[in-house]
Design a protein around this motif. Structure first.
Motif, mmCIF file in Angstrom:
data_model
loop_
_atom_site.group_PDB
_atom_site.id
_atom_site.type_symbol
_atom_site.label_atom_id
_atom_site.label_comp_id
_atom_site.label_asym_id
_atom_site.label_seq_id
_atom_site.Cartn_x
_atom_site.Cartn_y
_atom_site.Cartn_z
ATOM 1 N N HIS A 16 19.612 7.741 55.773
ATOM 2 C CA HIS A 16 18.321 7.264 55.662
ATOM 3 C C HIS A 16 17.315 8.181 54.968
ATOM 4 C CE1 HIS A 16 15.684 4.588 58.273
ATOM 5 N NE2 HIS A 16 14.802 5.244 58.151
ATOM 6 N N ARG A 94 14.772 9.234 62.174
ATOM 7 C CA ARG A 94 14.821 7.788 61.809
ATOM 8 C C ARG A 94 13.654 7.049 62.720
ATOM 9 N NH1 ARG A 94 20.974 5.517 61.140
ATOM 10 N NH2 ARG A 94 21.313 6.570 59.442
ATOM 11 N N ASP A 99 11.035 2.599 58.546
ATOM 12 C CA ASP A 99 11.908 2.066 56.951
ATOM 13 C C ASP A 99 11.336 2.613 55.911
ATOM 14 O OD1 ASP A 99 13.072 0.019 58.618
ATOM 15 O OD2 ASP A 99 11.281 -1.353 58.338
#
Length: 127
Positions: A16, A94, A99
């Motif tokens: 991520h 995360r 995002d």
């Protein structure tokens, strides 16, 4: 904002994050010292995930002093004691960054400054 850099010709990010961010010239910079999973009153939970959330809260509090937020983070280095704590940390990471995926280095270490600490987060921010 910052421009992600993920060039062709190298492997895509393994998790991520983006490989790099371009930060425009003249941007204000903040360099944070490593933040631990310890609250202001000295409380430090045993769980790596809880420590990660506290450490991220500390990061966001420091950034907030100059009206910065998660969107200003341009580099994260996470130090994690032991492989067994990686998944808890990654989930918290995360949850916090969502995002938004700043460049991120995760380093597994044997120990931090005190045996009660399992997580340390080092951040650079720009805005």
């Amino acid at each position: 904002m910052h421009s992600p850099i993920n060039p062709d010709g190298i492997a895509p990010p393994a998790s991520h994050y983006n490989h790099g961010f371009y930060v425009a010239p003249g941007s204000a910079l903040m360099m944070l010292s490593g933040q631990l999973g310890e609250q202001a009153d000295g409380f430090c939970p045993k769980s790596a995930g809880e420590q990660a959330r506290i450490a991220w809260s500390n990061v966001l509090t420091i950034l907030g002093e100059k009206k910065f937020g998660i969107q200003n983070v341009v580099k994260v280095t996470s130090y994690i004691v032991g492989n067994e704590n990686i998944s808890e940390y990654v989930q918290a990471h995360r949850d916090i960054v969502g995002d938004y995926m700043p460049p991120w280095t995760l380093i597994v270490v044997q120990r931090l400054g005190s045996p009660r600490f399992k997580i340390e987060i080092d951040v650079i921010a720009a805005g």
